[in-house]
Design a protein around this motif. Structure first.
Motif, PDB file in Angstrom:
ATOM      1  N   THR A 170       0.855  -1.187   0.000  1.00  0.00           N
ATOM      2  CA  THR A 170       0.000   0.000   0.000  1.00  0.00           C
ATOM      3  C   THR A 170       0.889   1.235   0.000  1.00  0.00           C
ATOM      4  O   THR A 170       1.849   1.298   0.761  1.00  0.00           O
ATOM      5  CB  THR A 170      -0.882   0.021   1.276  1.00  0.00           C
ATOM      6  OG1 THR A 170      -1.484  -1.248   1.432  1.00  0.00           O
ATOM      7  CG2 THR A 170      -1.945   1.095   1.215  1.00  0.00           C
ATOM      8  N   ASN A 171       0.545   2.210  -0.837  1.00  0.00           N
ATOM      9  CA  ASN A 171       1.414   3.371  -0.952  1.00  0.00           C
ATOM     10  C   ASN A 171       0.588   4.660  -0.939  1.00  0.00           C
ATOM     11  O   ASN A 171      -0.273   4.859  -1.789  1.00  0.00           O
ATOM     12  CB  ASN A 171       2.190   3.219  -2.274  1.00  0.00           C
ATOM     13  CG  ASN A 171       3.103   4.376  -2.536  1.00  0.00           C
ATOM     14  OD1 ASN A 171       3.533   5.045  -1.592  1.00  0.00           O
ATOM     15  ND2 ASN A 171       3.375   4.633  -3.804  1.00  0.00           N
ATOM     16  N   PRO A 213       3.717   9.308   5.357  1.00  0.00           N
ATOM     17  CA  PRO A 213       3.783   8.134   6.243  1.00  0.00           C
ATOM     18  C   PRO A 213       3.265   6.876   5.569  1.00  0.00           C
ATOM     19  O   PRO A 213       2.539   6.949   4.576  1.00  0.00           O
ATOM     20  CB  PRO A 213       2.855   8.527   7.397  1.00  0.00           C
ATOM     21  CG  PRO A 213       1.904   9.496   6.811  1.00  0.00           C
ATOM     22  CD  PRO A 213       2.646  10.233   5.738  1.00  0.00           C
ATOM     23  N   MET A 214       3.607   5.744   6.172  1.00  0.00           N
ATOM     24  CA  MET A 214       3.070   4.477   5.672  1.00  0.00           C
ATOM     25  C   MET A 214       1.610   4.364   6.125  1.00  0.00           C
ATOM     26  O   MET A 214       1.281   4.765   7.237  1.00  0.00           O
ATOM     27  CB  MET A 214       3.886   3.340   6.287  1.00  0.00           C
ATOM     28  CG  MET A 214       3.507   1.990   5.783  1.00  0.00           C
ATOM     29  SD  MET A 214       4.329   0.751   6.793  1.00  0.00           S
ATOM     30  CE  MET A 214       3.005   0.072   7.693  1.00  0.00           C
ATOM     31  N   VAL A 215       0.752   3.878   5.243  1.00  0.00           N
ATOM     32  CA  VAL A 215      -0.638   3.653   5.652  1.00  0.00           C
ATOM     33  C   VAL A 215      -1.019   2.210   5.331  1.00  0.00           C
ATOM     34  O   VAL A 215      -0.398   1.569   4.478  1.00  0.00           O
ATOM     35  CB  VAL A 215      -1.647   4.600   4.935  1.00  0.00           C
ATOM     36  CG1 VAL A 215      -1.381   6.051   5.236  1.00  0.00           C
ATOM     37  CG2 VAL A 215      -1.676   4.354   3.438  1.00  0.00           C
ATOM     38  N   ARG A 216      -2.040   1.725   6.033  1.00  0.00           N
ATOM     39  CA  ARG A 216      -2.584   0.408   5.718  1.00  0.00           C
ATOM     40  C   ARG A 216      -4.090   0.566   5.576  1.00  0.00           C
ATOM     41  O   ARG A 216      -4.694   1.364   6.301  1.00  0.00           O
ATOM     42  CB  ARG A 216      -2.272  -0.579   6.852  1.00  0.00           C
ATOM     43  CG  ARG A 216      -0.791  -0.879   6.949  1.00  0.00           C
ATOM     44  CD  ARG A 216      -0.469  -1.531   8.274  1.00  0.00           C
ATOM     45  NE  ARG A 216      -0.945  -2.900   8.334  1.00  0.00           N
ATOM     46  CZ  ARG A 216      -1.096  -3.578   9.468  1.00  0.00           C
ATOM     47  NH1 ARG A 216      -0.829  -3.028  10.621  1.00  0.00           N
ATOM     48  NH2 ARG A 216      -1.542  -4.810   9.458  1.00  0.00           N
ATOM     49  N   GLN A 235      -5.321   2.685   8.699  1.00  0.00           N
ATOM     50  CA  GLN A 235      -4.432   2.750   9.860  1.00  0.00           C
ATOM     51  C   GLN A 235      -3.161   3.479   9.447  1.00  0.00           C
ATOM     52  O   GLN A 235      -2.649   3.237   8.338  1.00  0.00           O
ATOM     53  CB  GLN A 235      -4.078   1.328  10.318  1.00  0.00           C
ATOM     54  CG  GLN A 235      -3.337   1.312  11.635  1.00  0.00           C
ATOM     55  CD  GLN A 235      -2.643  -0.014  11.895  1.00  0.00           C
ATOM     56  OE1 GLN A 235      -1.912  -0.513  11.054  1.00  0.00           O
ATOM     57  NE2 GLN A 235      -2.871  -0.578  13.056  1.00  0.00           N
ATOM     58  N   VAL A 236      -2.713   4.387  10.288  1.00  0.00           N
ATOM     59  CA  VAL A 236      -1.445   5.064  10.026  1.00  0.00           C
ATOM     60  C   VAL A 236      -0.557   4.756  11.237  1.00  0.00           C
ATOM     61  O   VAL A 236      -0.669   5.421  12.276  1.00  0.00           O
ATOM     62  CB  VAL A 236      -1.648   6.593   9.847  1.00  0.00           C
ATOM     63  CG1 VAL A 236      -0.335   7.266   9.456  1.00  0.00           C
ATOM     64  CG2 VAL A 236      -2.730   6.875   8.818  1.00  0.00           C
TER      65      VAL A 236
END
Ligand code: FAD
Length: 561
Positions: A247-248, A367-370, A280-281
């Motif tokens: 995921t990006n 930031p990375m996210v899901r 979710q972060v």
């Protein structure tokens, strides 16, 4: 008022059927549990305790039944899959409501079961039908220990699930609800204490299930209900695996009023217009998942969500993404000034303005996210009706952003299914909020070859200031575009009169002016899809359903935010 509430809750055909099945099945299990205990000759010793043991056994069986039922509406992925096929049979979008009804039943039957057992234990000690004390049964045997543990969990879960607590501290509700895992383990193992037996001492054995089913004569209900628990656990594991797929977070746009648009690329994520997801972060919170409606269309190369900053998590995300209070205030101030689309000098203050976060110059990368989902939503069904009335209030417009985009793509392909007309209503409190979807609405409006296919109706409910009034008056005179929304459609001020809107629509359909041609002669279904606050939902629902006739069927579905 009281009568109509009673009628609504108990006597409308669907509710009546539900009440008969739901409460009827509870009474059935109670009666069955009571009767099979009272008539079991092997349990004659225990039956000398009479009513207390019969009611504890009846209520225990009901609790086992509820222990299976309570998880069913939380199987979100299963519901998403069966929803399109079985939407007619059960209200899939009312899953949380159903979950609550089961929880109320559990609270009631837990009280009956516990009170009856307390009487049982005291009477066992008093009559000495078994050589044990009430305290022994309470605190040294598996039934007593797991029972008290479940009571404690119930108290914690129910108090934190109260609406007021959820509104003020959602995390307390969220984390406490995960105690359900331990509650279920305790429920499945509650009977291992072998309280219901035909022997004086519990008959434990070394192999599974660690008590002899020859002498321990419980209902063995766990063998039936554990499957729902396994399915739920499997879903949670599956969600975890799915959420970890690549995921990006590609782009972040910050709109006036502080709404943040996150554009995410996740090739494995497939959805239909109108659905929602969990995001979710981990940098903001490692454990929290928040639900947001998907605002992009399935045809878009990214998945987007629009996030309004309202509380701890969304504000922390805003700060992290560079949409802190000063950026929001500047954007909102600019948007508060009404300005005309072609007025190049005041372009900066245009309502559709947004800031695109420049990741190249930013000190920290995105930031990375899901994301987890997608999950169903009533607005998915718009392509199955002839006329769709989409009503969004404030940020409640998000599901319709996706639907409108999707309509736009399908129009280009000439594939509209049953859908012949769309009425879109957006009720906003303040003008800056229009900026969230202005560019999208402009695009969709401009793409219309048939001006009657999509009608955009925008209402501004907040009192407007003198500055803005002047701006509107000056910019509106003879202008092609509305100075507030920059759409061709003019903004209306005040609250919509839903009764008159639906009444006029019905009249136009019946007289053949709304859907010209043969279709106007047949029964027409007008699907109303709403997303926003409950009082407004009630007003829209009442007006829509009151407009039903033999020729025009109005339906109503609400998205729960
Ligand atoms: C199906 C659905 C779709 C939604 N779509 C959107 C959307 O498109 N755009 C948007 O801005 N908002 C949307 N929301 C609301 C959004 O989830 C909350 O605003 C957000 O979770 C608030 O988190 P917070 O910690 O910043 O606020 P808080 O102050 O903690 O909570 C504010 C409110 O949001 C609720 N809330 C908080 N956390 C959660 C959570 N994890 N799950 C469910 N509710 C929560 C609380 O009950 C409270 O009433 C949607 C909610 C649902 C249920």
């Amino acid at each position: 008022m009281g009568e109509s509430w009673f009628h609504k809750e108990f006597l409308t055909p669907r509710r009546l059927l539900f009440n008969i099945l739901f409460y009827g099945s509870h009474i059935f299990f109670f009666a069955y549990g009571w009767h099979s205990q009272a008539t079991n000759k092997k349990l004659a010793g225990l039956n000398s305790l009479k009513y207390s043991v019969w009611s504890s056994r009846g209520a225990g069986l009901v609790l086992a039944y509820d222990g299976g039922l309570i998880l069913l509406p939380m199987l979100r992925n299963v519901i998403r899959v069966i929803r399109p096929k079985l939407a007619w049979a059960f209200p899939a979008d009312e899953n949380i409501w159903f979950h609550r009804q089961v929880a109320y039943q559990m609270a009631f039957w837990a009280m009956v079961h516990t009170t009856a057992h307390y009487v049982n234990f005291l009477n066992v000690e008093r009559t000495q039908i078994r050589k044990e004390t009430a305290l022994d049964i309470h605190y040294t045997q598996a039934g007593g220990i797991t029972g008290h543990f479940m009571l404690l969990v119930i108290v914690l879960m129910y108090t934190t699930a109260h609406r007021k607590v959820r509104q003020q501290c959602f995390e307390a509700f969220w984390y406490t609800h995960h105690l359900a895992f331990f509650f279920m383990i305790a429920l499945y193992s509650h009977a291992t204490g072998c309280f219901v037996r035909d022997s004086t001492d519990p008959d434990y054995i070394k192999s599974f299930p660690f008590y002899s089913t020859e002498h321990c004569l419980g209902y063995e209900s766990w063998r039936f209900i554990i499957w729902v628990g396994i399915a739920y656990f499997g879903e949670r594991v599956w969600r975890e695996i799915r959420a970890r797929r690549s995921t990006n977070l590609q782009k972040v746009l910050i709109h006036p009023s502080g709404a943040m648009e996150l554009r995410i690329v996740k090739p494995s994520f497939k959805y239909t217009a109108g659905q929602w997801l969990f995001i979710q972060v981990p940098e903001v919170s490692r454990w929290q998942w928040h639900p947001f409606t998907i605002t992009s269309a399935p045809e878009d190369p990214y998945v987007s969500v629009h996030i309004r900053q309202v509380g701890d998590w969304t504000h922390a995300l805003g700060e992290r993404l560079g949409a802190g209070p000063s950026v929001v205030a500047a954007l909102t101030k600019a948007a508060m000034k009404g300005s005309e689309k072609d007025d190049k000098d005041s372009y900066v203050g245009m309502r559709g303005d947004f800031v695109e976060l420049d990741t190249a110059t930013s000190s920290s990368p995105l930031p990375m996210v899901r994301i987890d989902g997608p999950y169903g939503a009533p607005a998915e069904d718009v392509f199955n009706v002839e006329v769709a009335v989409l009503v969004g209030a404030g940020i409640g417009v998000t599901p319709f952003a996706s639907i409108l985009k999707h309509i736009w793509y399908r129009q280009r392909k000439g594939n509209m299914g049953c859908l012949k007309r769309v009425e879109f209503f957006w009720v906003c409190r303040d003008a800056p909020s229009f900026g969230w979807f202005q560019s999208l609405l402009q695009e969709v409006e401009a793409a219309q070859t048939d001006p009657n296919f999509l009608r955009i109706n925008i209402y501004l409910t907040q009192k407007i200031g003198e500055d803005m009034l002047w701006n509107i008056a000056i910019n509106d005179a003879g202008a092609e575009y509305d100075p507030l929304t920059l759409l061709r459609t003019r903004t209306m001020f005040g609250r919509p009169d839903w009764k008159s809107i639906f009444g006029r629509m019905r009249q136009a359909i019946e007289t053949g002016q709304y859907l010209p041609g043969s279709s106007s002669q047949l029964k027409t279904t007008v699907g109303t899809y709403f997303c926003g606050p409950t009082p407004l939902a009630n007003a829209v629902k009442e007006a829509a359903l009151a407009s039903r006739t033999g020729h025009v069927d109005f339906t109503f579905a609400k998205e729960h935010f």
